[in-house]
Design a protein around this motif. Structure first.
Motif, PDB file in Angstrom:
ATOM      1  N   ALA A 224       0.985  -1.313   0.104  1.00  0.00           N
ATOM      2  CA  ALA A 224      -0.005  -0.115   0.091  1.00  0.00           C
ATOM      3  C   ALA A 224       0.942   1.137   0.008  1.00  0.00           C
ATOM      4  CB  ALA A 224      -0.913   0.086   1.257  1.00  0.00           C
ATOM      5  N   ASN A 225       0.569   2.196  -1.084  1.00  0.00           N
ATOM      6  CA  ASN A 225       1.463   3.360  -0.863  1.00  0.00           C
ATOM      7  C   ASN A 225       0.519   4.660  -0.921  1.00  0.00           C
ATOM      8  OD1 ASN A 225       4.203   2.485  -1.962  1.00  0.00           O
ATOM      9  ND2 ASN A 225       3.098   1.550  -3.274  1.00  0.00           N
ATOM     10  N   THR A 226       1.054   5.691  -0.293  1.00  0.00           N
ATOM     11  CA  THR A 226       0.343   6.884  -0.666  1.00  0.00           C
ATOM     12  C   THR A 226       1.329   7.864  -0.714  1.00  0.00           C
ATOM     13  OG1 THR A 226       0.594   7.381   1.838  1.00  0.00           O
ATOM     14  CG2 THR A 226      -1.469   6.416   1.234  1.00  0.00           C
ATOM     15  N   ASP A 227       1.224   8.678  -1.706  1.00  0.00           N
ATOM     16  CA  ASP A 227       1.976   9.661  -2.255  1.00  0.00           C
ATOM     17  C   ASP A 227       3.451   9.109  -2.511  1.00  0.00           C
ATOM     18  OD1 ASP A 227       0.059  11.690  -1.817  1.00  0.00           O
ATOM     19  OD2 ASP A 227       0.568  11.874   0.162  1.00  0.00           O
ATOM     20  N   SER A 228       3.522   7.902  -3.083  1.00  0.00           N
ATOM     21  CA  SER A 228       4.873   7.133  -3.389  1.00  0.00           C
ATOM     22  C   SER A 228       5.454   6.582  -2.106  1.00  0.00           C
ATOM     23  CB  SER A 228       5.508   8.198  -4.316  1.00  0.00           C
ATOM     24  OG  SER A 228       5.003   8.159  -5.427  1.00  0.00           O
ATOM     25  N   MET A 229       5.063   6.623  -1.305  1.00  0.00           N
ATOM     26  CA  MET A 229       5.640   6.143   0.286  1.00  0.00           C
ATOM     27  C   MET A 229       4.884   4.869   0.484  1.00  0.00           C
ATOM     28  SD  MET A 229       5.846   9.644   2.703  1.00  0.00           S
ATOM     29  CE  MET A 229       6.322   8.514   3.867  1.00  0.00           C
ATOM     30  N   LEU A 230       5.721   4.077   0.883  1.00  0.00           N
ATOM     31  CA  LEU A 230       5.131   2.470   1.427  1.00  0.00           C
ATOM     32  C   LEU A 230       4.725   2.862   2.813  1.00  0.00           C
ATOM     33  CD1 LEU A 230       4.939  -0.456   1.150  1.00  0.00           C
ATOM     34  CD2 LEU A 230       7.083  -0.730   2.076  1.00  0.00           C
ATOM     35  N   VAL A 231       3.370   2.516   2.974  1.00  0.00           N
ATOM     36  CA  VAL A 231       2.554   2.591   4.269  1.00  0.00           C
ATOM     37  C   VAL A 231       1.998   1.633   4.876  1.00  0.00           C
ATOM     38  CG1 VAL A 231       2.259   4.993   4.020  1.00  0.00           C
ATOM     39  CG2 VAL A 231       0.652   3.473   3.091  1.00  0.00           C
ATOM     40  N   GLY A 232       1.974   0.299   4.136  1.00  0.00           N
ATOM     41  CA  GLY A 232       1.579  -0.962   4.382  1.00  0.00           C
ATOM     42  C   GLY A 232       1.712  -2.144   3.451  1.00  0.00           C
ATOM     43  N   PHE A 233       1.555  -3.379   3.934  1.00  0.00           N
ATOM     44  CA  PHE A 233       1.472  -4.558   3.015  1.00  0.00           C
ATOM     45  C   PHE A 233       0.736  -5.741   3.736  1.00  0.00           C
ATOM     46  CE2 PHE A 233       5.582  -5.012   5.628  1.00  0.00           C
ATOM     47  CZ  PHE A 233       5.549  -6.109   6.150  1.00  0.00           C
ATOM     48  N   VAL A 234       0.402  -6.684   2.951  1.00  0.00           N
ATOM     49  CA  VAL A 234      -0.196  -7.889   3.356  1.00  0.00           C
ATOM     50  C   VAL A 234       0.490  -9.115   2.559  1.00  0.00           C
ATOM     51  CG1 VAL A 234      -1.943  -7.604   1.673  1.00  0.00           C
ATOM     52  CG2 VAL A 234      -2.343  -8.848   3.732  1.00  0.00           C
TER      53      VAL A 234
ATOM     54  N   GLN B   9       0.950 -11.771   7.524  1.00  0.00           N
ATOM     55  CA  GLN B   9       1.360 -10.332   7.912  1.00  0.00           C
ATOM     56  C   GLN B   9       0.559  -9.345   7.282  1.00  0.00           C
ATOM     57  OE1 GLN B   9       4.272  -9.299   9.985  1.00  0.00           O
ATOM     58  NE2 GLN B   9       4.266 -11.610  10.229  1.00  0.00           N
ATOM     59  N   ILE B  10       0.153  -8.515   8.046  1.00  0.00           N
ATOM     60  CA  ILE B  10      -0.824  -7.181   7.588  1.00  0.00           C
ATOM     61  C   ILE B  10      -0.124  -6.086   8.227  1.00  0.00           C
ATOM     62  CG2 ILE B  10      -2.732  -7.477   9.158  1.00  0.00           C
ATOM     63  CD1 ILE B  10      -4.375  -6.225   6.662  1.00  0.00           C
ATOM     64  N   VAL B  11       0.641  -5.292   7.618  1.00  0.00           N
ATOM     65  CA  VAL B  11       1.440  -4.213   8.694  1.00  0.00           C
ATOM     66  C   VAL B  11       1.029  -2.883   7.823  1.00  0.00           C
ATOM     67  CG1 VAL B  11       3.760  -3.377   8.682  1.00  0.00           C
ATOM     68  CG2 VAL B  11       3.527  -5.952   8.707  1.00  0.00           C
ATOM     69  N   VAL B  12       0.727  -2.004   8.739  1.00  0.00           N
ATOM     70  CA  VAL B  12       0.529  -0.667   8.459  1.00  0.00           C
ATOM     71  C   VAL B  12       1.332   0.423   9.206  1.00  0.00           C
ATOM     72  CG1 VAL B  12      -1.223   1.072   8.410  1.00  0.00           C
ATOM     73  CG2 VAL B  12      -1.824  -1.256   7.813  1.00  0.00           C
ATOM     74  N   ALA B  13       1.866   1.221   8.670  1.00  0.00           N
ATOM     75  CA  ALA B  13       2.865   2.253   9.378  1.00  0.00           C
ATOM     76  C   ALA B  13       2.030   2.681  10.587  1.00  0.00           C
ATOM     77  CB  ALA B  13       3.239   3.397   8.242  1.00  0.00           C
ATOM     78  N   PRO B  14       2.569   2.956  11.625  1.00  0.00           N
ATOM     79  CA  PRO B  14       1.837   3.398  12.909  1.00  0.00           C
ATOM     80  C   PRO B  14       1.270   4.958  12.905  1.00  0.00           C
ATOM     81  CG  PRO B  14       3.652   2.590  13.247  1.00  0.00           C
ATOM     82  CD  PRO B  14       3.853   2.446  11.910  1.00  0.00           C
ATOM     83  N   GLU B  15       2.085   5.838  12.022  1.00  0.00           N
ATOM     84  CA  GLU B  15       1.351   6.814  11.799  1.00  0.00           C
ATOM     85  C   GLU B  15       0.099   7.097  10.875  1.00  0.00           C
ATOM     86  OE1 GLU B  15       4.813   6.469   8.753  1.00  0.00           O
ATOM     87  OE2 GLU B  15       4.531   6.069  11.046  1.00  0.00           O
TER      88      GLU B  15
END
Length: 149
Positions: A57-67, A78-84
């Motif tokens: 998962a990307n927002t504004d070309s930044m990786l913010v999560g994955f599954v 795994q399902i991981v999302v950036a804490p912020e």
């Protein structure tokens, strides 16, 4: 905020591993995840990448999560999302993608003390399916499963 989902590429490894480290360290600050990075990188390369579909998962070309989903077994490792970005809909987009990748159902293990994740999975149609111990850490986990209606 627009979330874009895309398949994992080998060039994404460092960023994905760092996201995993940051996220788990935020949730379990008493554990030294910096020391676990070499173990995780080996597991990522040798277990997850060869067997699982990994969607970023990307927002504004930044990786913010994955599954990660093994389509053969329906196991969501795994399902991981950036804490912020917690609470911003990224995990929902990733779980929906996992369901799309494994339309026959999903199974997972979740740490018994991870109330936030357990509530998230229940909200998205997962039910309890027993108890176990994490095969690596030995800590108690809940087995959960999702089946299409």
């Amino acid at each position: 905020m627009i979330v874009t989902l895309r398949p994992y590429l080998p060039a994404d490894e460092n960023e994905a591993v760092e996201l995993w480290r940051r996220t788990w360290a935020k949730h379990y600050p008493h554990i030294d995840f910096d020391a676990r990075v070499p173990w995780w990188r080996e597991r990522w390369r040798n277990e997850l990448v060869p067997a699982a579909d990994i969607i970023l998962a990307n927002t504004d070309s930044m990786l913010v999560g994955f599954v990660t989903v093994d389509r053969k077994t329906g196991y969501l490792d795994q399902i991981v999302v950036a804490p912020e970005r917690w609470g911003g809909g990224i995990a929902e987009a990733l779980i929906n993608e996992a369901k799309r990748l494994s339309p026959g159902g999903l199974t997972l293990l979740v740490n018994k003390d991870n109330d936030r994740a357990i509530a998230f999975y229940r909200k998205h149609g997962f039910v309890d399916d027993g108890e176990d111990r994490n095969p690596v850490s030995g800590i108690p986990v809940n087995k959960m499963r999702w089946r299409p209606q």
